[in-house]
Write an enzyme that holds these catalytic residues in place. Structure first.
Site, PDB file in Angstrom:
ATOM      1  N   CYS A  60       0.839  -1.208   0.000  1.00 13.57           N
ATOM      2  CA  CYS A  60       0.000   0.000   0.000  1.00 13.57           C
ATOM      3  C   CYS A  60       0.877   1.262   0.000  1.00 13.57           C
ATOM      4  O   CYS A  60       1.839   1.362   0.769  1.00 13.57           O
ATOM      5  CB  CYS A  60      -0.902  -0.011   1.235  1.00 13.57           C
ATOM      6  SG  CYS A  60      -2.007   1.412   1.309  1.00 13.57           S
ATOM      7  N   CYS A  64       0.670   4.601   6.947  1.00 13.49           N
ATOM      8  CA  CYS A  64       0.077   4.444   8.286  1.00 13.49           C
ATOM      9  C   CYS A  64       1.054   3.681   9.197  1.00 13.49           C
ATOM     10  O   CYS A  64       1.430   2.539   8.882  1.00 13.49           O
ATOM     11  CB  CYS A  64      -1.242   3.689   8.197  1.00 13.49           C
ATOM     12  SG  CYS A  64      -2.321   4.352   6.906  1.00 13.49           S
ATOM     13  N   CYS A  67       0.552  -0.094  10.311  1.00 12.79           N
ATOM     14  CA  CYS A  67       0.038  -1.102   9.378  1.00 12.79           C
ATOM     15  C   CYS A  67       1.133  -1.932   8.710  1.00 12.79           C
ATOM     16  O   CYS A  67       2.071  -1.396   8.106  1.00 12.79           O
ATOM     17  CB  CYS A  67      -0.817  -0.421   8.317  1.00 12.79           C
ATOM     18  SG  CYS A  67      -1.636  -1.609   7.227  1.00 12.79           S
ATOM     19  N   CYS A 104     -16.686  -8.494   5.805  1.00 12.56           N
ATOM     20  CA  CYS A 104     -15.981  -7.239   5.552  1.00 12.56           C
ATOM     21  C   CYS A 104     -14.734  -7.501   4.717  1.00 12.56           C
ATOM     22  O   CYS A 104     -13.851  -8.257   5.133  1.00 12.56           O
ATOM     23  CB  CYS A 104     -15.608  -6.607   6.893  1.00 12.56           C
ATOM     24  SG  CYS A 104     -14.733  -5.052   6.673  1.00 12.56           S
ATOM     25  N   CYS A 135     -19.627  -5.425   3.803  1.00 14.08           N
ATOM     26  CA  CYS A 135     -18.853  -4.255   4.206  1.00 14.08           C
ATOM     27  C   CYS A 135     -17.576  -4.259   3.384  1.00 14.08           C
ATOM     28  O   CYS A 135     -17.039  -5.330   3.090  1.00 14.08           O
ATOM     29  CB  CYS A 135     -18.531  -4.340   5.694  1.00 14.08           C
ATOM     30  SG  CYS A 135     -17.507  -2.965   6.283  1.00 14.08           S
ATOM     31  N   CYS A 195     -19.102   2.732   8.893  1.00 13.32           N
ATOM     32  CA  CYS A 195     -18.366   2.052   9.951  1.00 13.32           C
ATOM     33  C   CYS A 195     -17.089   2.856  10.151  1.00 13.32           C
ATOM     34  O   CYS A 195     -16.263   2.936   9.238  1.00 13.32           O
ATOM     35  CB  CYS A 195     -18.040   0.623   9.520  1.00 13.32           C
ATOM     36  SG  CYS A 195     -16.940  -0.256  10.656  1.00 13.32           S
ATOM     37  N   ARG A 272     -17.773  -1.980  18.110  1.00 16.96           N
ATOM     38  CA  ARG A 272     -17.075  -3.265  17.888  1.00 16.96           C
ATOM     39  C   ARG A 272     -15.756  -3.317  18.644  1.00 16.96           C
ATOM     40  O   ARG A 272     -14.898  -2.456  18.474  1.00 16.96           O
ATOM     41  CB  ARG A 272     -16.828  -3.490  16.383  1.00 16.96           C
ATOM     42  CG  ARG A 272     -16.176  -4.856  16.082  1.00 16.96           C
ATOM     43  CD  ARG A 272     -16.184  -5.203  14.610  1.00 16.96           C
ATOM     44  NE  ARG A 272     -17.529  -5.138  14.088  1.00 16.96           N
ATOM     45  CZ  ARG A 272     -17.942  -4.228  13.193  1.00 16.96           C
ATOM     46  NH1 ARG A 272     -17.109  -3.359  12.708  1.00 16.96           N
ATOM     47  NH2 ARG A 272     -19.197  -4.226  12.798  1.00 16.96           N
TER      48      ARG A 272
HETATM   49  N1  SAM Z   1      -6.703   0.641   3.315  1.00 14.99           N
HETATM   50  C1  SAM Z   1      -7.942   0.856   3.936  1.00 14.99           C
HETATM   51  C2  SAM Z   1      -7.914   2.020   4.891  1.00 14.99           C
HETATM   52  O1  SAM Z   1      -6.893   2.291   5.480  1.00 14.99           O
HETATM   53  O2  SAM Z   1      -8.962   2.610   5.097  1.00 14.99           O
HETATM   54  C3  SAM Z   1      -8.514  -0.357   4.619  1.00 14.99           C
HETATM   55  C4  SAM Z   1      -7.689  -1.346   5.385  1.00 14.99           C
HETATM   56  S1  SAM Z   1      -7.028  -0.801   6.946  1.00 14.99           S
HETATM   57  C5  SAM Z   1      -5.972  -2.159   7.342  1.00 14.99           C
HETATM   58  C6  SAM Z   1      -8.400  -0.848   8.098  1.00 14.99           C
HETATM   59  C7  SAM Z   1      -8.147  -0.389   9.520  1.00 14.99           C
HETATM   60  O3  SAM Z   1      -7.511  -1.418  10.257  1.00 14.99           O
HETATM   61  C8  SAM Z   1      -7.261   0.813   9.740  1.00 14.99           C
HETATM   62  O4  SAM Z   1      -7.944   2.010   9.537  1.00 14.99           O
HETATM   63  C9  SAM Z   1      -6.866   0.656  11.199  1.00 14.99           C
HETATM   64  O5  SAM Z   1      -7.761   1.350  12.032  1.00 14.99           O
HETATM   65  C10 SAM Z   1      -6.959  -0.849  11.428  1.00 14.99           C
HETATM   66  N2  SAM Z   1      -5.640  -1.438  11.656  1.00 14.99           N
HETATM   67  C11 SAM Z   1      -4.682  -1.645  10.729  1.00 14.99           C
HETATM   68  N3  SAM Z   1      -3.556  -2.158  11.281  1.00 14.99           N
HETATM   69  C12 SAM Z   1      -3.816  -2.275  12.614  1.00 14.99           C
HETATM   70  C13 SAM Z   1      -3.038  -2.725  13.720  1.00 14.99           C
HETATM   71  N4  SAM Z   1      -1.786  -3.142  13.585  1.00 14.99           N
HETATM   72  N5  SAM Z   1      -3.603  -2.718  14.937  1.00 14.99           N
HETATM   73  C14 SAM Z   1      -4.888  -2.301  15.083  1.00 14.99           C
HETATM   74  N6  SAM Z   1      -5.659  -1.860  14.079  1.00 14.99           N
HETATM   75  C15 SAM Z   1      -5.137  -1.829  12.856  1.00 14.99           C
HETATM   76  C1  DTB Z   2     -11.093  -2.065  11.763  1.00 18.49           C
HETATM   77  O1  DTB Z   2     -11.307  -1.036  12.423  1.00 18.49           O
HETATM   78  N1  DTB Z   2     -10.361  -3.096  12.189  1.00 18.49           N
HETATM   79  C2  DTB Z   2     -10.265  -4.096  11.161  1.00 18.49           C
HETATM   80  C3  DTB Z   2     -11.234  -3.568  10.072  1.00 18.49           C
HETATM   81  N2  DTB Z   2     -11.566  -2.279  10.548  1.00 18.49           N
HETATM   82  C4  DTB Z   2     -10.872  -3.596   8.654  1.00 18.49           C
HETATM   83  C5  DTB Z   2      -8.865  -4.354  10.717  1.00 18.49           C
HETATM   84  C6  DTB Z   2      -7.940  -4.744  11.839  1.00 18.49           C
HETATM   85  C7  DTB Z   2      -6.590  -5.027  11.269  1.00 18.49           C
HETATM   86  C8  DTB Z   2      -5.632  -5.517  12.306  1.00 18.49           C
HETATM   87  C9  DTB Z   2      -4.277  -5.721  11.771  1.00 18.49           C
HETATM   88  C10 DTB Z   2      -4.155  -6.733  10.686  1.00 18.49           C
HETATM   89  O2  DTB Z   2      -4.721  -7.865  10.781  1.00 18.49           O
HETATM   90  O3  DTB Z   2      -3.428  -6.464   9.731  1.00 18.49           O
HETATM   91 FE1  SF4 Z   3      -2.778   1.154   3.440  1.00 16.88          FE
HETATM   92 FE2  SF4 Z   3      -2.677  -0.068   5.804  1.00 16.88          FE
HETATM   93 FE3  SF4 Z   3      -2.960   2.558   5.696  1.00 16.88          FE
HETATM   94 FE4  SF4 Z   3      -5.000   0.972   4.917  1.00 16.88          FE
HETATM   95  S1  SF4 Z   3      -4.160   1.137   6.972  1.00 16.88           S
HETATM   96  S2  SF4 Z   3      -4.221   2.792   3.883  1.00 16.88           S
HETATM   97  S3  SF4 Z   3      -3.843  -0.730   4.044  1.00 16.88           S
HETATM   98  S4  SF4 Z   3      -1.166   1.393   4.963  1.00 16.88           S
END
Ligand code: SAM
Ligand code: DTB
Ligand code: SF4
Length: 336
Positions: A60, A64, A67, A104, A135, A195, A272
């Site tokens: 990506c 973030c 992530c 989702c 979702c 959401c 949630r």
């Molecule tokens: N790329 C899209 C976006 O950022 O909107 C969707 C996928 S993103 C992985 C969805 C959400 O997962 C993020 O907004 C974040 O709140 C949560 N998330 C991602 N990595 C995480 C982590 N290591 N621990 C907890 N929550 C996480």
């Molecule tokens: C949200 O708030 N939590 C979910 C969903 N929306 C998409 C994602 C959690 C991701 C946790 C880290 C991972 O598995 O990569």
């Molecule tokens: Fe990309 Fe992860 Fe950020 Fe979603 S949370 S925009 S997948 S870097």
């Protein structure tokens, strides 16, 4: 199902001071109040079940700091292409068979490409065919993309604000809070349920958690779903590495306080208890339910990290006398 007062609308004029005062309450007073709000709007012992699938993983362009899927992270996660529709549909069938209500689908994109829209819409249509709510979380959307997904039958769009406006730039630099709000407005305007939540334990202060709840509770209309994640620290991510040598996990009591503040300020939302449950005790999860959480992600996988898993959740539900909710959210939203 507890009755929702007909015609009652939820307040969207919360001040930061009011929300800070909720966080400051003695813990038992806060939980008592949150549980009262919860029982006035939701069935006391029902928990909604959602299942996640990463339909496009890694690589990506966003940065973030939490992530594993950011191309700037050194998490060792290989990037993959968008999954075939058939494979996504097979995973949704398994989720439906396992008793999940909502499927989702998450993609590691800054935003979807228009060339992906046909496949995404096909996924939505077929997943709905199993009676599942749909979702997606695909990054930023244009109004046109949101309308196409709505026409395909998309029920919910996940797009998190993650933290307070002030703390946001510490976590991600490739987009702004205003970008997030713009997409949320497009999703709303298209008639898709929202959401939207965030992550606790990213080095934010209490004031940031107040600011985060304030940002959600003062949206023009509250999100129908509010995911509260506890940071899953992942090696190779900015936050996973930065927090390795400090108590990375958010204090349990402070996490429960955040859930309670979300419940009290957004009484109709489904709150949630999202990422981070795998390393949470049954007792802490029980306090989150007492504070008004009424949804979880099921299964042994979130997007790229582990989840508590069905056996652990069956034991949790048995121990606490919880039962799965068969969601009536769309009906309630329509009635407002
Ligand atoms: N790329 C899209 C976006 O950022 O909107 C969707 C996928 S993103 C992985 C969805 C959400 O997962 C993020 O907004 C974040 O709140 C949560 N998330 C991602 N990595 C995480 C982590 N290591 N621990 C907890 N929550 C996480
Ligand atoms: C949200 O708030 N939590 C979910 C969903 N929306 C998409 C994602 C959690 C991701 C946790 C880290 C991972 O598995 O990569
Ligand atoms: Fe990309 Fe992860 Fe950020 Fe979603 S949370 S925009 S997948 S870097």
């Amino acid at each position: 199902m507890a009755a929702v007062t007909p015609g009652a609308s939820s307040r969207t004029d919360w001040s930061r001071g009011e929300i800070a005062a909720l966080f400051d309450l003695p813990f038992m007073d806060l939980l008592w109040r949150a549980q009262g709000v919860h029982r006035a709007h939701h069935a006391a012992n029902e928990v909604q079940l959602s299942t996640l699938l990463s339909i496009k993983t890694g690589g990506c362009p966003e940065d973030c700091g939490y992530c594993s899927q950011s191309a700037s992270a050194d998490s060792g996660l290989p990037a993959s292409k968008l999954m075939d529709v058939e494979a996504v549909v097979a995973a949704a069938r398994a989720a439906a068979d396992g008793g999940s209500d909502r499927f989702c689908m998450g993609a590691a994109w800054r935003s979807p490409k228009d060339r992906d829209m046909d496949a995404l819409c096909d996924m939505v249509g077929q997943v709905k065919g199993f009676g599942l709510e749909t979702c997606m979380t695909l990054g930023m959307l244009t109004g046109d993309q949101a309308r196409r997904l709505k026409a395909a039958g998309l029920d919910y769009y996940n797009h998190n604000l993650d933290t307070s406006p002030e703390h946001y730039a510490e976590v991600v630099t490739t987009r702004t809070y205003a970008d997030r709000l713009d997409t949320l407005a497009e999703v709303r305007a298209a008639g898709i349920s929202v959401c939207c939540g965030g992550i606790m334990g990213m080095g934010e202060t209490r004031a940031d958690r107040v600011g985060f709840v304030h940002a959600l509770a003062t949206l023009p209309r509250h999100p129908e779903s509010v995911p509260i994640n506890a940071l899953v620290p992942i090696a190779g991510t900015v936050l996973g590495d930065m927090l390795r040598d400090v108590p990375a996990r958010i204090d349990d009591v402070e996490f429960v306080r955040t859930v309670a503040a979300a419940r009290i300020t957004m009484p109709r939302a489904i709150v949630r208890l999202s990422a981070g449950r795998e390393s949470m005790s049954v007792a802490t999860q029980a306090l989150c339910f007492l504070a008004g959480a009424n949804s979880i992600f099921t299964g042994d996988r979130l997007l790229t990290t582990g989840n508590a898993g069905d056996n652990a959740d069956a034991a949790l539900f048995e121990a606490l006398g919880l039962k799965p909710m068969h969601s009536e959210e769309p009906a309630r939203v329509a009635a407002e």
